[in-house]
Design a protein around this motif. Structure first.
Motif, short mmCIF file in Angstrom:
data_model
loop_
_atom_site.label_atom_id
_atom_site.label_comp_id
_atom_site.label_asym_id
_atom_site.label_seq_id
_atom_site.Cartn_x
_atom_site.Cartn_y
_atom_site.Cartn_z
N PHE A 1 -8.58 -10.27 10.92
CA PHE A 1 -8.14 -8.80 10.16
C PHE A 1 -7.67 -9.32 8.64
O PHE A 1 -7.41 -8.62 7.75
CB PHE A 1 -7.26 -8.02 10.96
N HIS A 2 -6.93 -10.60 8.91
CA HIS A 2 -6.20 -11.00 7.51
C HIS A 2 -6.60 -11.87 6.67
O HIS A 2 -6.32 -12.48 5.65
CB HIS A 2 -4.78 -11.71 7.96
N ASP A 3 -8.26 -12.12 6.95
CA ASP A 3 -8.99 -12.75 6.09
C ASP A 3 -9.18 -12.25 4.78
O ASP A 3 -9.21 -10.76 4.70
CB ASP A 3 -10.45 -12.87 6.90
N ILE B 1 -9.22 -8.29 4.10
CA ILE B 1 -8.01 -7.55 4.13
C ILE B 1 -7.68 -6.31 3.03
O ILE B 1 -7.31 -5.41 3.40
CB ILE B 1 -6.82 -8.35 4.13
N ASN B 2 -8.76 -6.45 2.04
CA ASN B 2 -8.66 -5.28 1.03
C ASN B 2 -9.85 -4.47 1.14
O ASN B 2 -9.74 -3.41 0.47
CB ASN B 2 -8.49 -5.91 -0.46
N LYS C 1 -8.08 -1.72 10.57
CA LYS C 1 -7.54 -2.33 9.42
C LYS C 1 -5.93 -2.62 10.05
O LYS C 1 -5.75 -2.18 10.81
CB LYS C 1 -7.55 -1.33 8.58
N SER C 2 -5.95 -3.87 9.18
CA SER C 2 -4.43 -4.45 9.87
C SER C 2 -3.24 -3.50 8.96
O SER C 2 -3.51 -3.17 7.94
CB SER C 2 -4.31 -5.90 9.50
N ASN D 1 -1.37 -4.82 5.16
CA ASN D 1 -1.26 -4.41 3.67
C ASN D 1 -1.18 -2.97 3.73
O ASN D 1 -1.73 -2.34 2.41
CB ASN D 1 -2.30 -4.97 3.26
#
Lengths: 258, 105
Positions: A202-204, A208-209, A253-254, A257
């Motif tokens: 998820f943080h790749d 992430i955006n 989504k994480s 952010n």
């Protein structure tokens, strides 16, 4: 505004950044394994000569450790007390005063304020030594050195973990993941690893955006892990609030952010 | 403390994952086309660097900048790493080519 002229500088004590031969010679920069193992099982990190260890670090490692620690003047990275560190990056916004020199160091992983002759600011680093990089291979070398030391220190934890986890998990690769501390541990080493892998997916930076986040299928395909386990891990993350649904029940989504 | 805009270390293959974001890479300058430089990436592809900095052909150049597309970086800072960047690594028998460059001239 790059007031410092964009020069590369290496900060830290004792390490000659201009002589590549000495760097490759081994030197005394690698913290010995014994320094990485806490002296007692009661937690915390070992003190004593560790405080004199010169650690090659990235700015991000320092930021993560500083944010995780309540004691701003004393913190640990990989259970090693951090005192003298070595950073290599671009010098920005250099300000020379009679009493001190301050600048911002950007090593690509983040920026940090550096002061010389004063350490009043809790989030600034007191500089022991600074050298301009003349051999640009030192930059490559520094980051490889950071990776090497980090791996050494994280690997040396494995015997320590043996007493708390099942023997079969001891040799399992434990991916260092800064997010690992932000969600609850299941008490199972393997479970934590899948959990970390899922969060890292998820943080790749590539996803992430993304406005709508990613689907469970994407994570399964990306990690090549069993579908059922990935779904359970994602469900667990949703319950504790690390990830959330976006446009529908399929996209996640994480929360990092937000 | 600012960790809001880290520069991802990229090669040409993963540059497209960072379009619109801040990246950092090393290229070997192949030609200067006035206003932009064409360089070979660490994985052997051609990258266009929008920069007014004049770095000599065959020199290695580090670029901090914004990825405009999968082949173009709008440079914020360029640093001339000289013509023999990376050679010492090979001299020590350590092959680090995948990290920074594919060939040493």
């Amino acid at each position: 505004m790059y007031g410092g002229g964009g020069h590369y500088d290496g900060g830290g004590g004792g390490g000659g950044t201009t002589n590549a031969n000495s760097l490759f010679g081994g030197g005394g920069f690698m913290p010995s394994q014994s320094t990485a193992v806490p002296e007692s099982s009661g937690g915390g990190f070992s003190k004593g000569r560790n405080a004199q260890t010169l650690l090659p670090l990235t700015v991000k490692q320092i930021m993560d450790a500083a944010q995780a620690s309540d004691d701003k003047s004393n913190f640990a990275i990989n259970d090693v007390e951090v005192s003298t560190v070595r950073l290599v990056g671009r010098m920005l916004c250099k300000i020379e005063r009679v009493t001190d020199v301050s600048f911002t160091l950007d090593d690509g992983t983040g920026k940090i304020d550096v002061n010389r002759w004063e350490n009043e600011s809790s989030d600034s680093k007191e500089m022991a030594d600074v050298k301009r990089v003349t051999d640009f291979n030192d930059i490559t070398h520094h980051f490889l050195h950071c990776i090497h030391v980090h791996l050494e220190l994280t690997r040396s934890k494995a015997p320590m973990n043996a007493s708390t986890s099942t023997p079969g998990n001891v040799n399992q690769v434990r991916l260092p993941n800064n997010q690992a501390t932000t969600f609850s541990a299941s008490g199972n080493t393997a479970g934590n690893d899948i959990s970390s892998l899922v969060m890292s997916a998820f943080h790749d930076p590539a996803v992430i955006n993304l406005e709508h986040g990613i689907t469970v299928e994407y994570v399964i395909d990306r990690l090549k892990l069993p579908e059922q386990e990935v779904r359970e891990v994602i469900k667990g993350h949703v319950e504790v609030g690390n990830i959330y649904n976006t446009i529908d029940d399929l996209h996640y989504k994480s929360a990092l952010n937000g | 403390m600012d960790t809001s805009s880290p520069a991802a270390l990229v090669n040409a293959q993963i540059l497209n994952m960072f379009v619109g974001r801040r990246v950092r890479t090393v290229v070997q300058v192949q030609r200067n086309e006035g206003g932009f430089l064409v360089g070979q990436s660490t994985d052997g592809h051609q990258l266009t660097i929008k920069s007014s900095v004049d770095v000599p052909v065959s020199h290695f150049m580090e670029v901090y900048g914004i990825a405009e597309n999968s082949q173009t970086i709008r440079a914020e800072v360029c640093t001339d790493f000289g013509p023999d960047f990376g050679e010492i690594l090979c001299a020590y028998g350590v092959c680090l080519c995948p990290f920074y460059h594919s060939t040493v001239n």
